[in-house]
Write an enzyme that holds these catalytic residues in place. Structure first.
Site, PDB file in Angstrom:
ATOM      1  N   LYS A  40      71.538 -52.303  11.444  1.00  0.00           N
ATOM      2  CA  LYS A  40      71.833 -53.705  11.150  1.00  0.00           C
ATOM      3  C   LYS A  40      70.832 -54.240  10.119  1.00  0.00           C
ATOM      4  CE  LYS A  40      69.068 -54.809  15.212  1.00  0.00           C
ATOM      5  NZ  LYS A  40      69.125 -54.857  16.669  1.00  0.00           N
ATOM      6  N   ARG A 138      70.880 -63.169  26.349  1.00  0.00           N
ATOM      7  CA  ARG A 138      71.480 -63.280  25.014  1.00  0.00           C
ATOM      8  C   ARG A 138      72.916 -62.796  25.156  1.00  0.00           C
ATOM      9  NH1 ARG A 138      68.707 -60.104  20.004  1.00  0.00           N
ATOM     10  NH2 ARG A 138      69.664 -58.351  21.101  1.00  0.00           N
ATOM     11  N   HIS A 167      69.932 -54.783  27.710  1.00  0.00           N
ATOM     12  CA  HIS A 167      68.885 -54.891  26.670  1.00  0.00           C
ATOM     13  C   HIS A 167      67.623 -55.504  27.269  1.00  0.00           C
ATOM     14  CE1 HIS A 167      67.451 -54.813  22.582  1.00  0.00           C
ATOM     15  NE2 HIS A 167      67.343 -56.119  22.477  1.00  0.00           N
ATOM     16  N   ARG A 226      68.508 -46.447  21.904  1.00  0.00           N
ATOM     17  CA  ARG A 226      68.852 -47.208  20.688  1.00  0.00           C
ATOM     18  C   ARG A 226      67.601 -47.667  19.949  1.00  0.00           C
ATOM     19  NH1 ARG A 226      71.571 -50.476  24.765  1.00  0.00           N
ATOM     20  NH2 ARG A 226      70.093 -52.118  24.194  1.00  0.00           N
ATOM     21  N   TYR A 268      47.985 -69.833  -9.386  1.00  0.00           N
ATOM     22  CA  TYR A 268      48.202 -71.201  -8.907  1.00  0.00           C
ATOM     23  C   TYR A 268      47.118 -71.604  -7.898  1.00  0.00           C
ATOM     24  CZ  TYR A 268      52.923 -70.725 -10.805  1.00  0.00           C
ATOM     25  OH  TYR A 268      54.006 -70.540 -11.625  1.00  0.00           O
ATOM     26  N   CYS A 315      52.476 -65.187  -6.424  1.00  0.00           N
ATOM     27  CA  CYS A 315      53.489 -66.021  -7.077  1.00  0.00           C
ATOM     28  C   CYS A 315      54.884 -65.546  -6.675  1.00  0.00           C
ATOM     29  CB  CYS A 315      53.352 -65.937  -8.587  1.00  0.00           C
ATOM     30  SG  CYS A 315      51.673 -66.207  -9.193  1.00  0.00           S
ATOM     31  N   ASP A 317      57.111 -64.051  -8.563  1.00  0.00           N
ATOM     32  CA  ASP A 317      57.478 -62.763  -9.164  1.00  0.00           C
ATOM     33  C   ASP A 317      56.286 -61.880  -9.510  1.00  0.00           C
ATOM     34  OD1 ASP A 317      60.174 -63.751  -9.250  1.00  0.00           O
ATOM     35  OD2 ASP A 317      59.558 -64.936 -10.981  1.00  0.00           O
TER      36      ASP A 317
HETATM   37  C1  LIG Z   1      68.225 -54.216  17.328  1.00  0.00           C
HETATM   38  C2  LIG Z   1      68.606 -53.691  18.655  1.00  0.00           C
HETATM   39  C3  LIG Z   1      68.004 -52.536  19.162  1.00  0.00           C
HETATM   40  C4  LIG Z   1      66.853 -51.841  18.475  1.00  0.00           C
HETATM   41  O1  LIG Z   1      65.650 -52.503  18.789  1.00  0.00           O
HETATM   42  P1  LIG Z   1      64.244 -51.944  18.348  1.00  0.00           P
HETATM   43  O2  LIG Z   1      63.285 -52.889  18.927  1.00  0.00           O
HETATM   44  O3  LIG Z   1      64.236 -51.950  16.850  1.00  0.00           O
HETATM   45  O4  LIG Z   1      64.123 -50.563  18.889  1.00  0.00           O
HETATM   46  C5  LIG Z   1      68.497 -52.032  20.350  1.00  0.00           C
HETATM   47  N1  LIG Z   1      69.495 -52.672  21.020  1.00  0.00           N
HETATM   48  C6  LIG Z   1      70.051 -53.806  20.570  1.00  0.00           C
HETATM   49  C7  LIG Z   1      71.116 -54.471  21.357  1.00  0.00           C
HETATM   50  C8  LIG Z   1      69.610 -54.371  19.385  1.00  0.00           C
HETATM   51  O5  LIG Z   1      70.159 -55.505  18.950  1.00  0.00           O
END
Ligand SMILES: *Cc1c(COP(=O)(O)O)cnc(C)c1O
Length: 374
Positions: A40, A138, A167, A226, A268, A315, A317
């Site tokens: 992502k 979430r 999660h 994941r 700056y 800056c 750039d």
């Molecule tokens: C982004 C995400 C992960 C990965 O998380 P990390 O902290 O980068 O390992 C795993 N599960 C879900 C649902 C996520 O959104």
């Protein structure tokens, strides 16, 4: 429009380090478990199609994205492995879900109903994962609704349960209360899975672990992990390092060198004044490329293996580097802003300076910076 890749400032992608990290994670979790690689947000800023394709070649089993557009880019690049769509999307986006063959993760009856309707319109079956909320608050359904949602999916002719997941909000924390919280989530989740299996449901792939879970909670690995952060090369729990290697290097070049006399100021706000006669190098990289202005005068820029202090305000750039009166630096030499070389700063160092996390550093590298194979 494709970027002109010859720009002095480039994000060099060290695929050899990604390969190393993937093999390391495989070794940690064992051959029976799968890896879902999150790509992502343009692959955490690394370039999703390229890094996704490479990771698949290196042996990850599936990819995950946050938006349909991200999934479409992977399919357009010829990637054929399952792609999990992590978040819910609008009902009107769902035709693309089917045409790009993405696997949604659902966490409510309303979403399941919309998915079912859409599958019927397309006269197809949507394979999906169910997400259960065990403490992140979430995405995901409430624990007490999980069984009825599983039943809904299993009873539907248009939906197919391929996995069930949850999660963790604090799996990367070594604080005892956080460890207990995560352990409790794992227990709740495990109990649910056991119950569903006892009821005769085939839940498909069971998965929970993000990078923190991978590093600290082996009982969260289930059938698949994941980890994003860890695979991109940053330690989820620095106290217990996995010894992963950073994949991204932000590399620029000395585009101009000039003498500065003692007492002359730079950039700056005139926040830096040369304490002696010196040479200043200008790098064509700034906050518009994703190097936060609050990093002004904190960076150590690596040129030919030597560190030079970044001086004056960063800056939009450009930024300036104090090279000293007689440096071993030539015009157009590479200048590393952050990367895997332990002599220089890493994205994790920059994150610490900004009181944030490495994700925000790599995701923040602007699209105008070409991503190039190191
Ligand atoms: C982004 C995400 C992960 C990965 O998380 P990390 O902290 O980068 O390992 C795993 N599960 C879900 C649902 C996520 O959104």
């Amino acid at each position: 429009m494709a970027l002109i890749e010859k720009r002095a400032t480039r994000a060099l992608i060290h695929y050899e380090n990604l390969l190393y990290n993937i093999h390391l994670v495989k070794k940690i979790i064992g051959a029976k478990r799968k890896i879902c690689f999150p790509v992502k947000a343009n692959g955490y800023g690394h370039g999703s199609a390229e890094i996704g394709a490479y990771a698949v070649e290196a042996g990850v089993d599936c990819l995950s994205v946050a938006t349909l557009q991200e999934g479409r880019e992977l399919r357009d690049a010829g990637i054929t492995v399952p792609i999990l769509l992590l978040g819910h999307v609008l009902p009107e986006e769902l035709e693309y879900l089917i045409s790009y063959n993405l696997t949604p993760i659902a966490g409510s009856l309303e979403y399941l109903e919309v998915l079912e309707k859409r599958a019927a319109i397309a006269d197809s079956i949507i394979p999906l994962h169910l997400k259960v909320d065990t403490g992140m608050s979430r995405m995901g359904c409430r624990l007490e609704d999980a069984e009825s949602l599983v039943r809904f999916i299993v009873d539907s002719n248009a939906l197919e349960l391929r996995g069930i997941c949850t999660h963790f909000p604090v799996s990367d924390s070594c604080i005892q209360a956080d460890i207990d919280f995560t352990q409790n989530q794992i227990e709740i989740f495990e109990t649910l899975i056991g119950h569903l299996h006892a009821e005769g449901f085939d839940t498909g792939l069971v998965h929970a672990a993000n990078s923190g879970g991978l590093a600290l909670h082996p009982d969260s690995w289930f059938d698949m992990v994941r980890p994003g952060l860890a695979l991109y090369g940053y330690e989820p729990v620095p106290r217990y390092p996995l010894k992963v290697k950073p994949v991204m290097e932000l590399n620029s070049k000395v585009i101009l060198m000039k003498k500065l006399k003692k007492g002359e100021s730079v950039s700056y706000g005139r926040r830096w004044t040369a304490p002696d006669d010196t040479l200043v190098g200008v790098l064509p990289v700034g906050y518009a490329d994703g190097i936060n202005r609050s990093l002004s005068q904190k960076l150590r820029i690596l040129i030919k293996g030597k560190r030079y202090p970044q001086v004056g305000t960063i800056c939009m750039d450009q930024m300036m580097v104090d090279l000293g009166p007689d440096p071993d630096v030539r015009l157009y030499d590479d200048a590393i802003v952050f990367g895997p070389d332990p002599e220089g700063n890493s994205a994790a160092d920059l994150a610490k300076m900004l009181d944030t996390i490495p994700y925000e550093i790599t995701c923040g590298i602007n699209v105008r910076v070409p991503r190039i194979k190191a």
